[in-house]
Design a protein around this motif. Sequence first.
Motif, PDB file in Angstrom:
ATOM      1  N   VAL A 242       0.837  -1.203   0.000  1.00  0.00           N
ATOM      2  CA  VAL A 242       0.000   0.000   0.000  1.00  0.00           C
ATOM      3  C   VAL A 242       0.870   1.250   0.000  1.00  0.00           C
ATOM      4  CG1 VAL A 242      -1.646   1.334   1.373  1.00  0.00           C
ATOM      5  CG2 VAL A 242      -1.986  -1.116   1.076  1.00  0.00           C
ATOM      6  N   ARG A 302      -2.969  -3.672  -6.985  1.00  0.00           N
ATOM      7  CA  ARG A 302      -4.202  -3.266  -6.291  1.00  0.00           C
ATOM      8  C   ARG A 302      -5.109  -4.463  -6.057  1.00  0.00           C
ATOM      9  NH1 ARG A 302      -3.879   0.962 -10.315  1.00  0.00           N
ATOM     10  NH2 ARG A 302      -3.015   2.871  -9.397  1.00  0.00           N
ATOM     11  N   VAL A 305      -3.807  -6.353  -3.135  1.00  0.00           N
ATOM     12  CA  VAL A 305      -4.124  -5.652  -1.882  1.00  0.00           C
ATOM     13  C   VAL A 305      -5.555  -5.970  -1.448  1.00  0.00           C
ATOM     14  CG1 VAL A 305      -4.529  -3.377  -0.868  1.00  0.00           C
ATOM     15  CG2 VAL A 305      -2.459  -3.793  -2.196  1.00  0.00           C
TER      16      VAL A 305
END
Length: 389
Positions: A242, A302, A305
């Motif tokens: 992140v 992403r 994540v």
Amino acid sequence: MLCPNGSLEYEDCDMNPNVENGLMIITGTRFKPLIPDTVIWWIRFTVVGISNQSISLFGIISNTINVIVFIKLGVKDPMNVTLLGLSISDFFGCLTIMWYNLCFFPPFLELELPFIQFAVSYLYGLWSHMTCARITTLITAFVTIERCVCVTYPLKVKELITTTRVTVVIVLIYVLNIAFVAPIYYVNYYDWLFHPLRNKTVYTLMFRKNRNEIMAPSQFALGIIIPMGAFIAAIASTVILVHQLKKNAKWKQGATLSEELGKYSSQSKKPPLSSSLPSTSPSSSATSSMNRLTSRDLKVARMVVIISTLFLITFFPSFVTTCVCFIYPELLLGGSLVSVTSIIYYFLYLFETINSSLNIFIYYKVSSNYRNMFIFTFSFGARQSNSIN
């Protein structure tokens, strides 16, 4: 596995078996339950028999779709290999917990079948599901670390992370967990035994000698070391990932601003204003590193994540419960608070099943490759001949 008190529930018995003719038979010590039987019955009916069973069925279907799509996408991409391995473990995790749920569904427990329902769920359901859950845990931690390396060291990613290396890691994860659970399948086995209350022979769980000593290392590894280690690794990697994504977003914002200021300066026939704004322009080394991060790399990061966040949320209660049970043995199977633990684990298995079932939405929403192949594969009446980009 029979209790002398006639109960068919292992939480009614302690787990300190006695030796009889080379077999291990559970003794019949019953702890006074802290939760009324009616409450336990309704929790099993609603949480285990309906909620978890429905999600498990969806998970089996969704992960079957995932396996088909990733195979069609090809296994030359390391990420496809990793997600294929994750989908396979999630599929079997949902399949095994579905059998476990059925064996603890109250109407099914009331049937007089030629086997003891909860007993056959011990190996075929409980430990099989736990093995799949640990494989899912390790693969999720690995894919998070993999993407973390890709984003942190984009110039070396092709050298560090190859399809062959990723395949070896995934296979080793499967082999490692199967090796840890193998002793449990050795000391616990199934055989036919006379049931005094049913007045007939039934298929039930039996124990070999030295069961507790042989199972202890496997229980410690599968119950504590692997889940806690993978959970901590997933948290650390997700935080770094992140941070790197935010850093990349700031770099892009600064690069865009510098470009716009440069265009404005050239149009105004003035010296470039970007030279007076060093904070918005990245260094040459950072620029070359960031430039190697393609839009696809960022999308995959992403997606990872989101996958990792879902995993951390759904497995956090299990992580906490494991720590608490390690500190308070009364919560372990056979302890005085086992009725409370059983209900807790019904919900923990529900959370694990949710994690194994929802990845299809993440793949479809974030990955254009997955979405295009999904549409191409399953929209039978509207297939297009163009290749997947």
